[in-house]
Design a protein around this motif. Structure first.
Motif, PDB file in Angstrom:
ATOM      1  N   ILE A 201      -4.997  -7.772   2.949  1.00 38.30           N
ATOM      2  CA  ILE A 201      -5.543  -6.417   2.775  1.00 38.30           C
ATOM      3  C   ILE A 201      -6.668  -6.196   3.781  1.00 38.30           C
ATOM      4  CG2 ILE A 201      -4.970  -6.344   0.312  1.00 38.30           C
ATOM      5  CD1 ILE A 201      -8.027  -6.740  -0.199  1.00 38.30           C
ATOM      6  N   LEU A 202      -6.995  -4.931   4.018  1.00 38.87           N
ATOM      7  CA  LEU A 202      -8.155  -4.513   4.810  1.00 38.87           C
ATOM      8  C   LEU A 202      -8.235  -5.265   6.134  1.00 38.87           C
ATOM      9  CD1 LEU A 202     -10.697  -4.090   1.874  1.00 38.87           C
ATOM     10  CD2 LEU A 202      -9.356  -2.320   3.025  1.00 38.87           C
ATOM     11  N   THR A 203      -9.262  -6.103   6.351  1.00 34.88           N
ATOM     12  CA  THR A 203      -9.417  -6.783   7.630  1.00 34.88           C
ATOM     13  C   THR A 203      -8.189  -7.594   7.988  1.00 34.88           C
ATOM     14  OG1 THR A 203     -11.832  -6.879   7.457  1.00 34.88           O
ATOM     15  CG2 THR A 203     -10.768  -8.512   8.864  1.00 34.88           C
ATOM     16  N   ALA A 204      -7.640  -8.349   7.030  1.00 32.84           N
ATOM     17  CA  ALA A 204      -6.473  -9.178   7.312  1.00 32.84           C
ATOM     18  C   ALA A 204      -5.263  -8.327   7.684  1.00 32.84           C
ATOM     19  CB  ALA A 204      -6.166 -10.066   6.108  1.00 32.84           C
ATOM     20  N   GLU A 205      -5.097  -7.190   7.028  1.00 34.08           N
ATOM     21  CA  GLU A 205      -3.998  -6.290   7.366  1.00 34.08           C
ATOM     22  C   GLU A 205      -4.173  -5.719   8.774  1.00 34.08           C
ATOM     23  OE1 GLU A 205      -0.538  -3.818   6.781  1.00 34.08           O
ATOM     24  OE2 GLU A 205      -1.251  -5.730   5.975  1.00 34.08           O
ATOM     25  N   SER A 206      -5.405  -5.411   9.155  1.00 35.76           N
ATOM     26  CA  SER A 206      -5.651  -4.916  10.513  1.00 35.76           C
ATOM     27  C   SER A 206      -5.343  -5.992  11.551  1.00 35.76           C
ATOM     28  CB  SER A 206      -7.107  -4.467  10.649  1.00 35.76           C
ATOM     29  OG  SER A 206      -7.364  -3.322   9.863  1.00 35.76           O
ATOM     30  N   ILE A 207      -5.707  -7.231  11.267  1.00 34.98           N
ATOM     31  CA  ILE A 207      -5.392  -8.329  12.183  1.00 34.98           C
ATOM     32  C   ILE A 207      -3.880  -8.466  12.329  1.00 34.98           C
ATOM     33  CG2 ILE A 207      -5.543 -10.825  12.539  1.00 34.98           C
ATOM     34  CD1 ILE A 207      -8.251 -10.701  11.049  1.00 34.98           C
ATOM     35  N   ARG A 208      -3.144  -8.345  11.222  1.00 33.81           N
ATOM     36  CA  ARG A 208      -1.684  -8.412  11.297  1.00 33.81           C
ATOM     37  C   ARG A 208      -1.118  -7.334  12.208  1.00 33.81           C
ATOM     38  NH1 ARG A 208       2.440  -5.917   9.609  1.00 33.81           N
ATOM     39  NH2 ARG A 208       1.318  -4.483   8.251  1.00 33.81           N
ATOM     40  N   LEU A 209      -1.625  -6.106  12.086  1.00 30.13           N
ATOM     41  CA  LEU A 209      -1.159  -5.016  12.946  1.00 30.13           C
ATOM     42  C   LEU A 209      -1.428  -5.324  14.414  1.00 30.13           C
ATOM     43  CD1 LEU A 209      -2.373  -1.926  10.886  1.00 30.13           C
ATOM     44  CD2 LEU A 209       0.005  -2.598  11.294  1.00 30.13           C
ATOM     45  N   LEU A 210      -2.593  -5.864  14.712  1.00 31.33           N
ATOM     46  CA  LEU A 210      -2.942  -6.190  16.093  1.00 31.33           C
ATOM     47  C   LEU A 210      -2.052  -7.305  16.640  1.00 31.33           C
ATOM     48  CD1 LEU A 210      -6.792  -5.979  15.623  1.00 31.33           C
ATOM     49  CD2 LEU A 210      -5.489  -4.590  17.242  1.00 31.33           C
ATOM     50  N   LEU A 211      -1.813  -8.333  15.833  1.00 28.70           N
ATOM     51  CA  LEU A 211      -0.986  -9.441  16.296  1.00 28.70           C
ATOM     52  C   LEU A 211       0.461  -9.010  16.506  1.00 28.70           C
ATOM     53  CD1 LEU A 211      -2.401 -12.327  14.088  1.00 28.70           C
ATOM     54  CD2 LEU A 211      -2.700 -12.028  16.554  1.00 28.70           C
ATOM     55  N   GLU A 212       0.947  -8.069  15.717  1.00 25.70           N
ATOM     56  CA  GLU A 212       2.306  -7.565  15.908  1.00 25.70           C
ATOM     57  C   GLU A 212       2.452  -6.820  17.230  1.00 25.70           C
ATOM     58  OE1 GLU A 212       3.901  -6.999  11.321  1.00 25.70           O
ATOM     59  OE2 GLU A 212       3.289  -5.248  12.471  1.00 25.70           O
ATOM     60  N   GLU A 213       1.340  -6.366  17.779  1.00 24.64           N
ATOM     61  CA  GLU A 213       1.351  -5.684  19.072  1.00 24.64           C
ATOM     62  C   GLU A 213       1.164  -6.671  20.222  1.00 24.64           C
ATOM     63  OE1 GLU A 213      -1.975  -3.438  20.617  1.00 24.64           O
ATOM     64  OE2 GLU A 213      -0.861  -1.593  20.331  1.00 24.64           O
ATOM     65  N   ASP A 214       1.316  -7.980  19.942  1.00 24.30           N
ATOM     66  CA  ASP A 214       1.065  -9.031  20.935  1.00 24.30           C
ATOM     67  C   ASP A 214      -0.375  -9.020  21.411  1.00 24.30           C
ATOM     68  OD1 ASP A 214       3.677 -10.011  20.856  1.00 24.30           O
ATOM     69  OD2 ASP A 214       4.354  -8.527  22.317  1.00 24.30           O
ATOM     70  N   TRP A 215      -1.270  -8.710  20.490  1.00 27.30           N
ATOM     71  CA  TRP A 215      -2.711  -8.763  20.759  1.00 27.30           C
ATOM     72  C   TRP A 215      -3.077 -10.182  21.171  1.00 27.30           C
ATOM     73  CZ3 TRP A 215      -6.730 -10.060  16.691  1.00 27.30           C
ATOM     74  CH2 TRP A 215      -8.018  -9.667  17.063  1.00 27.30           C
ATOM     75  N   PRO A 216      -3.723 -10.373  22.313  1.00 27.51           N
ATOM     76  CA  PRO A 216      -4.099 -11.731  22.705  1.00 27.51           C
ATOM     77  C   PRO A 216      -5.157 -12.278  21.765  1.00 27.51           C
ATOM     78  CG  PRO A 216      -5.090 -10.138  24.195  1.00 27.51           C
ATOM     79  CD  PRO A 216      -4.163  -9.364  23.297  1.00 27.51           C
ATOM     80  N   LEU A 217      -4.975 -13.509  21.323  1.00 22.53           N
ATOM     81  CA  LEU A 217      -5.998 -14.115  20.483  1.00 22.53           C
ATOM     82  C   LEU A 217      -7.331 -14.072  21.216  1.00 22.53           C
ATOM     83  CD1 LEU A 217      -3.988 -17.136  19.068  1.00 22.53           C
ATOM     84  CD2 LEU A 217      -4.596 -15.022  17.905  1.00 22.53           C
TER      85      LEU A 217
END
Length: 232
Positions: A201-217
């Protein structure tokens, strides 16, 4: 409270129509990322009777008049019993109503760390002081300086940095299945309910969205206009 992206928040939400309600961090060390397994007071019950346990970032609600980094320092002490080193990043992303917007670049001359991202969601609260259209959570990147342990939390999920995406599924998984999938280790203060489901939820859900976009760690790409040590 003057914050990076304030003009952009005014443009998206309307001046005076948004409020920062909390601050969180993507907390990491040399090998792992640490996510919050919330207290039972935040658990919910699914239609089949199983317990849904939220998974989020380290952090919490701002007290009246509290600055963002002061809040994060307090929450880290309360939840983990440790200090954090908050690290400025080269840019930030905005997650607006569940949609990813283009990134913003940091001010290289700024004296405070630039946030990693903002989660901007509709406000469904009814308190008079919070009658604004949008609520905002500001998330930083922060290195843990000591081994974290759950204090004012039910537990932590220690996730290998390279498998963070696997710890943030779209659909809830049982804790055992999530740990197997991500190679993660739960650090719990008690015993989780049998068959409990874990849901980002919240922060973790936002991180998931970013990683799905191939967000670089973010940790290999840090820029340091300054590192702020926070904690008691």
């Amino acid at each position: 409270m003057q914050i990076p992206a304030q003009d952009e928040l005014d443009r998206l939400c309307g001046p005076g129509n948004w409020q920062i309600i909390g601050v969180s961090a993507l907390v990491y060390d040399a090998s792992h990322v640490y996510l919050e397994i919330t207290k039972p007071s935040y658990w919910q019950t699914a239609s089949d009777g199983r317990i849904i346990v939220p998974l989020g970032g380290i952090g919490g609600r701002l007290d009246p008049g509290e600055e963002l980094l002061d809040c994060l320092a307090r929450e880290a002490a309360e939840e983990l019993g440790v200090s954090l080193s908050v690290v400025g990043t080269a840019g930030t992303r905005l997650i607006y109503g569940g949609a990813l917007l283009p990134g913003l670049h940091s001010d290289a001359d700024g004296d405070k760390p630039f946030p990693l991202f903002y989660t901007i969601g509709r406000n469904y609260r009814v308190e008079p002081a919070q009658r604004v259209g949008w609520m905002v959570i500001v998330t930083y990147l922060a290195k843990v300086l000591e081994a974290p342990m759950p204090h004012d939390l039910f537990g932590l999920l220690a996730v290998p940095r390279g498998r963070l995406d696997r710890a943030l599924p779209r659909r809830p998984l049982t804790l055992d299945a999530l740990c197997t999938r991500a190679g993660a280790e739960p650090i719990l203060k008690g015993e989780a309910p049998a068959g409990a489901l874990v849901q980002p939820i919240l922060t973790a859900e936002s991180i998931r969205l970013l990683l799905e976009e191939d967000w670089p760690l973010p940790w290999p790409r840090l820029r340091h206009p300054g590192t702020v040590r926070c904690g008691r």
